[in-house]
Design an enzyme around this catalytic site. Structure first.
Site, mmCIF file in Angstrom:
data_model
loop_
_atom_site.group_PDB
_atom_site.id
_atom_site.type_symbol
_atom_site.label_atom_id
_atom_site.label_comp_id
_atom_site.label_asym_id
_atom_site.label_seq_id
_atom_site.Cartn_x
_atom_site.Cartn_y
_atom_site.Cartn_z
ATOM 1 N N GLU A 38 1.045 0.027 -7.132
ATOM 2 C CA GLU A 38 0.755 1.099 -6.266
ATOM 3 C C GLU A 38 0.935 2.596 -6.551
ATOM 4 O OE1 GLU A 38 -1.281 0.685 -3.540
ATOM 5 O OE2 GLU A 38 -1.090 2.953 -3.098
ATOM 6 N N THR A 82 -7.260 1.063 -3.505
ATOM 7 C CA THR A 82 -6.575 -0.104 -4.110
ATOM 8 C C THR A 82 -7.577 -1.231 -4.528
ATOM 9 O OG1 THR A 82 -4.500 0.144 -2.929
ATOM 10 C CG2 THR A 82 -4.595 -2.059 -4.123
ATOM 11 N N HIS A 197 3.833 3.691 -1.974
ATOM 12 C CA HIS A 197 2.634 4.228 -1.232
ATOM 13 C C HIS A 197 2.767 5.202 -0.332
ATOM 14 C CE1 HIS A 197 -1.216 4.082 1.613
ATOM 15 N NE2 HIS A 197 -1.508 3.109 0.899
ATOM 16 N N ASP A 256 -3.044 2.017 -9.845
ATOM 17 C CA ASP A 256 -4.352 1.484 -9.009
ATOM 18 C C ASP A 256 -4.709 2.982 -8.862
ATOM 19 O OD1 ASP A 256 -2.667 2.605 -7.011
ATOM 20 O OD2 ASP A 256 -3.416 0.844 -5.683
ATOM 21 N N HIS A 257 -4.444 3.983 -8.674
ATOM 22 C CA HIS A 257 -5.054 5.358 -8.315
ATOM 23 C C HIS A 257 -3.830 6.341 -8.256
ATOM 24 C CE1 HIS A 257 -3.681 4.743 -4.179
ATOM 25 N NE2 HIS A 257 -4.316 3.345 -4.283
HETATM 26 C C1 GP9 Z 1 -2.846 -2.191 1.428
HETATM 27 C C2 GP9 Z 1 -2.869 -1.767 0.209
HETATM 28 C C3 GP9 Z 1 -2.729 -0.300 0.163
HETATM 29 O O1 GP9 Z 1 -3.331 -3.643 1.683
HETATM 30 O O2 GP9 Z 1 -3.968 -2.154 -0.709
HETATM 31 O O3 GP9 Z 1 -3.817 0.135 0.196
HETATM 32 P P1 GP9 Z 1 -4.439 1.649 -0.308
HETATM 33 O O4 GP9 Z 1 -4.340 2.701 0.900
HETATM 34 O O5 GP9 Z 1 -3.571 2.131 -1.562
HETATM 35 O O6 GP9 Z 1 -5.878 1.461 -0.611
HETATM 36 MN MN MN Z 2 -3.374 1.751 -3.408
#
Ligand code: GP9
Ligand code: MN
Length: 421
Positions: A38, A82, A197, A256-257
């Site tokens: 994340e 994500t 996150h 992921d980003h």
């Molecule tokens: C929540 C997770 C986080 O299930 O995928 O989400 P994001 O905000 O990074 O897309």
């Molecule tokens: Mn994410």
């Protein structure tokens, strides 16, 4: 219709990067574990805060002889965050320019990695400590061909073990081990972490790592949550070793980003020791990618690439040639890998030039290039790819196309309902 497909097929064939014979099939038949890291950006790798490594475990993997580390891969996500990264990794197609594919196009036909591997005898599962409807995953995973989805219902979800969207990474991985061990092998699995996150705040007692000192809470807490995630991954690797799975499992990890948006450029300029110009911000969109293959002599790969390139890279390691799939990625280990990396908005990076907000920069110096035409050809290429990928996604074109050696799956065959026992 089929004439749209033919044009895309022709483009695809002309741009296919053949596998590197040195690595093709080196992970054939192994279990596969993907880990979505994340919000992890590459600048954090080997970064030292006050002399202390933020991600010592991941840093050790960069040097590990059996791990490919890709230091110049960029995220290509849009509003689907994500879920866009998941889509890129498993379909090698671009996400949508507006909204999330996972939400808007979950009824489409896809030829995703879990479905491809099903035809090679694999069982597939996702592990995620949030509820299954988030990002419409419970619907989209059927289209991707996932056999099982271990969502929040499978985890204890105790108060002290959750934060923000769900399970904290350490208890998440801990509780995942028996579920993983219960799967029929070979398996293809994906673990979606959560602790790192936005806004990156940790609970008391979850970390002893120091905060940053920029005075910006988001940036300062990022070091702590990234360090926590690093420890969680190390714990998971150790548990995989203890369970005996490690030696027969290929592990793919990817950021992921971005985690830190442009709103925090001022604090980030202190972290990076340079002004965060639009050019530098584009460079900060790098996300770390690791592929660990037991017993394989791996290398550090400096080639430029995007998340879209990870699927052909991984499938070629598994001995599955992606030649016949309609995808836009190019194997990062191929001698013919394409190094122009498109962002979802049409800008791009490449080793020579970088385009940001349609301005053309020299990638080595960050200076504007006098002759903007140097960017034009690459920009056109990215535009074409985005358009073709959008055609596929918006018109659901894969329903008119079946790759050779691919057994179609039926989303109706899948259901993610927890039964007792
Ligand atoms: C929540 C997770 C986080 O299930 O995928 O989400 P994001 O905000 O990074 O897309
Ligand atoms: Mn994410």
């Amino acid at each position: 219709d089929s004439s749209d497909i033919t044009e895309i097929e022709n483009y695809r064939n002309a741009n296919y990067s053949e596998p590197n014979p040195k690595y093709f099939g080196k992970a054939k038949g192994m279990n596969v574990v993907y880990i979505s890291l994340e919000s992890l950006q590459s600048f954090i790798i080997d970064y030292k805060l006050d002399g202390q490594e933020v991600t010592p475990f991941l840093n050790s993997l960069v040097k590990d002889p059996n791990t490919f580390y890709f230091g110049n891969v960029f995220h290509q996500t849009g509003q689907g965050k994500t879920s866009d990264a998941e889509f890129l990794m498993e379909n090698s197609l671009y996400p949508m320019s507006q909204g999330a594919v996972f939400i808007n196009k979950a009824q489409n036909t896809f030829h995703a990695t879990p479905a491809i591997l099903k035809g090679h005898g694999y069982t597939s599962a996702v592990f995620h400590g949030n509820y299954k409807t988030f990002w419409n995953r419970n619907v989209m995973y059927k289209a991707l061909g996932y056999d099982k989805f271990f969502d929040a219902e499978y985890y204890t979800m105790k108060d002290e073990e959750t934060k923000n969207y769900g399970m904290k990474d350490k208890p998440f991985f801990k509780e995942s081990i028996p579920l993983l061990a219960s799967l029929k092998q070979p398996f293809y699995t994906k673990f979606i972490t959560l602790s790192n996150h936005f806004p990156f705040e940790m609970d008391e007692g979850d970390t002893v790592f120091p905060k940053g000192t920029t005075g910006n809470d988001v940036v300062d807490h990022y070091f702590q949550s990234a360090n926590y995630m690093d420890e969680a991954i190390e714990q998971f690797f150790n548990d995989l070793k203890a369970s005996g799975l490690y030696d027969n499992t290929m592990i793919v990890m990817y950021g992921d980003h971005y985690g830190i948006s442009e709103n925090h450029n001022k604090a980030m300029s202190q972290v990076m020791g340079e002004e965060i110009t639009p050019f530098v911000n584009a460079q900060l969109q790098r996300v770390p990618v690791f592929i660990h293959v037991p017993g394989v002599k791996a290398e550090k790969v400096d080639k430029f690439g995007g998340q879209i390139d990870v699927r052909p890279t991984a499938l070629h390691l598994l001995g599955i040639d992606t030649k016949d799939f309609l995808e836009f990625g190019s194997d990062l280990l191929s001698p013919n890998h394409h190094e122009v990396v498109g962002f979802r908005n049409g800008d791009f990076v490449s080793p020579e030039v970088t385009q940001v907000n349609e301005k053309c920069y020299d990638s080595a110096t960050g200076e504007l290039v006098d002759d903007e035409a140097i960017c034009t050809e690459k920009a056109e290429r990215i535009k074409t790819e985005l358009e073709m990928s959008d055609e596929i996604v918006l018109k659901d074109l894969l329903r008119f196309y079946t790759p050779d050696d691919y057994t179609p799956i039926d989303p109706k065959d899948y259901e993610y309902i927890k039964t007792d026992g």
